[in-house]
Design a protein around this motif. Structure first.
Motif, mmCIF file in Angstrom:
data_model
loop_
_atom_site.group_PDB
_atom_site.id
_atom_site.type_symbol
_atom_site.label_atom_id
_atom_site.label_comp_id
_atom_site.label_asym_id
_atom_site.label_seq_id
_atom_site.Cartn_x
_atom_site.Cartn_y
_atom_site.Cartn_z
ATOM 1 N N PHE A 12 0.809 -1.177 -0.102
ATOM 2 C CA PHE A 12 -0.085 -0.001 -0.317
ATOM 3 C C PHE A 12 0.887 1.183 -0.053
ATOM 4 C CE2 PHE A 12 -2.440 3.324 2.405
ATOM 5 C CZ PHE A 12 -3.573 3.336 1.390
ATOM 6 N N ILE A 13 1.947 1.255 0.804
ATOM 7 C CA ILE A 13 2.845 2.432 0.996
ATOM 8 C C ILE A 13 3.575 2.692 -0.409
ATOM 9 C CG2 ILE A 13 4.727 3.414 2.107
ATOM 10 C CD1 ILE A 13 3.872 2.098 4.841
ATOM 11 N N ALA A 14 3.913 1.563 -1.129
ATOM 12 C CA ALA A 14 4.580 1.516 -2.286
ATOM 13 C C ALA A 14 3.823 2.435 -3.121
ATOM 14 C CB ALA A 14 4.955 0.312 -2.852
ATOM 15 N N GLY A 15 2.616 1.802 -3.562
ATOM 16 C CA GLY A 15 1.537 2.270 -4.399
ATOM 17 C C GLY A 15 1.365 3.781 -4.202
ATOM 18 N N LEU A 16 1.087 4.403 -2.785
ATOM 19 C CA LEU A 16 0.989 5.566 -2.651
ATOM 20 C C LEU A 16 2.286 6.577 -2.896
ATOM 21 C CD1 LEU A 16 -0.878 5.581 0.619
ATOM 22 C CD2 LEU A 16 -1.732 6.023 -1.451
ATOM 23 N N LEU A 17 3.471 5.964 -2.740
ATOM 24 C CA LEU A 17 4.771 6.812 -2.959
ATOM 25 C C LEU A 17 4.763 6.738 -4.597
ATOM 26 C CD1 LEU A 17 7.355 5.028 -0.757
ATOM 27 C CD2 LEU A 17 6.408 7.345 -0.712
ATOM 28 N N GLY A 18 4.537 5.657 -5.375
ATOM 29 C CA GLY A 18 4.691 5.628 -6.782
ATOM 30 C C GLY A 18 3.722 6.885 -7.306
ATOM 31 N N ALA A 19 2.620 6.735 -6.818
ATOM 32 C CA ALA A 19 1.413 7.919 -7.371
ATOM 33 C C ALA A 19 1.819 9.343 -7.049
ATOM 34 C CB ALA A 19 -0.002 7.530 -6.654
ATOM 35 N N ALA A 20 2.399 9.238 -5.948
ATOM 36 C CA ALA A 20 2.776 10.759 -5.288
ATOM 37 C C ALA A 20 3.914 11.051 -6.296
ATOM 38 C CB ALA A 20 3.048 10.723 -3.959
ATOM 39 N N GLY A 21 4.947 10.052 -6.412
ATOM 40 C CA GLY A 21 5.997 10.562 -7.242
ATOM 41 C C GLY A 21 5.936 11.132 -8.597
ATOM 42 N N VAL A 22 5.142 10.441 -9.143
ATOM 43 C CA VAL A 22 4.661 10.602 -10.657
ATOM 44 C C VAL A 22 3.865 12.194 -10.446
ATOM 45 C CG1 VAL A 22 3.292 10.200 -12.573
ATOM 46 C CG2 VAL A 22 4.609 8.447 -11.345
ATOM 47 N N GLY A 108 -1.609 3.489 -12.488
ATOM 48 C CA GLY A 108 -0.775 2.446 -12.299
ATOM 49 C C GLY A 108 -0.283 1.886 -10.797
ATOM 50 N N TRP A 109 0.070 3.247 -10.258
ATOM 51 C CA TRP A 109 0.705 3.093 -8.875
ATOM 52 C C TRP A 109 -0.580 3.171 -7.930
ATOM 53 C CZ3 TRP A 109 5.115 1.453 -7.466
ATOM 54 C CH2 TRP A 109 6.162 1.701 -8.304
ATOM 55 N N ALA A 110 -1.647 3.489 -8.200
ATOM 56 C CA ALA A 110 -2.822 3.434 -7.384
ATOM 57 C C ALA A 110 -3.244 1.733 -7.385
ATOM 58 C CB ALA A 110 -3.871 4.301 -7.903
ATOM 59 N N ALA A 111 -3.016 1.559 -8.396
ATOM 60 C CA ALA A 111 -3.426 -0.462 -8.532
ATOM 61 C C ALA A 111 -2.493 -1.021 -7.902
ATOM 62 C CB ALA A 111 -3.219 -0.740 -9.971
ATOM 63 N N VAL A 112 -1.165 -0.412 -7.442
ATOM 64 C CA VAL A 112 -0.358 -1.020 -6.905
ATOM 65 C C VAL A 112 -0.706 -0.902 -5.350
ATOM 66 C CG1 VAL A 112 2.097 -1.070 -5.853
ATOM 67 C CG2 VAL A 112 1.864 -0.951 -8.333
ATOM 68 N N ALA A 113 -1.164 0.100 -4.992
ATOM 69 C CA ALA A 113 -1.604 0.408 -3.660
ATOM 70 C C ALA A 113 -2.975 -0.670 -3.266
ATOM 71 C CB ALA A 113 -2.063 1.735 -3.279
ATOM 72 N N LEU A 114 -3.602 -0.667 -4.255
ATOM 73 C CA LEU A 114 -4.927 -1.386 -4.283
ATOM 74 C C LEU A 114 -4.592 -2.917 -4.103
ATOM 75 C CD1 LEU A 114 -7.522 -0.045 -6.380
ATOM 76 C CD2 LEU A 114 -7.421 0.450 -3.958
ATOM 77 N N ALA A 115 -3.218 -3.281 -4.512
ATOM 78 C CA ALA A 115 -3.031 -4.758 -4.794
ATOM 79 C C ALA A 115 -2.695 -5.269 -3.229
ATOM 80 C CB ALA A 115 -1.636 -4.889 -5.419
ATOM 81 N N ALA A 116 -2.458 -4.181 -2.186
ATOM 82 C CA ALA A 116 -2.417 -4.458 -0.891
ATOM 83 C C ALA A 116 -3.435 -5.124 -0.367
ATOM 84 C CB ALA A 116 -2.000 -3.195 -0.022
#
Length: 125
Positions: A12-22, A108-116
């Motif tokens: 979840f944190i990885a997805g949030l970091l990715g979305a925020a980074g972009v 895509g990063w939001a999808a990573v967060a949802l994958a949690a």
């Protein structure tokens, strides 16, 4: 904390970091002055988000990560391709290629967060 709970939090944190980074990279590209500080913040987020995913690789969630990787890969190709084309040929890849690509990366990063929260694949005996 149970291993599964820790895994979900990490992804979840990885997805949030990715979305925020972009999103911060887009802000830095379009702003001036103090907004330029978004660039290093973006870089830190985008460097560490994949690291967290790699740390959680032992518990794959194939459906969500397949979707996320398609969105991230396609978005990166459009975004970076448009910027590279502008830099080398002073042309755009096609109208709105970079914003479409950036949007795909954020989703895509939001999808990573949802994958949690997606169920992990059960191990085969």
């Amino acid at each position: 904390m149970k291993d599964e709970s820790y895994s979900r939090i990490l992804v979840f944190i990885a997805g949030l970091l990715g979305a925020a980074g972009v999103a911060m990279a887009a802000g830095a590209a379009h702003g001036g002055g103090a907004v330029r500080l978004l660039a290093p913040a973006s870089a830190m987020c985008l460097v560490h988000a994949p690291s967290l995913i790699a740390l959680d690789a032992r518990r794959p969630r194939p459906g969500m990560f397949t979707l996320a990787s398609a969105l991230l890969g396609g978005g990166t190709l459009l975004f970076a391709g448009d910027l590279a084309t502008q830099a080398m040929r002073d042309e755009r890849l096609f109208p709105y290629a970079a914003p479409i690509g950036g949007t795909l990366m954020i989703v895509g990063w939001a999808a990573v967060a949802l994958a949690a929260f997606a169920p992990a694949r059960k191990s085969r005996p």
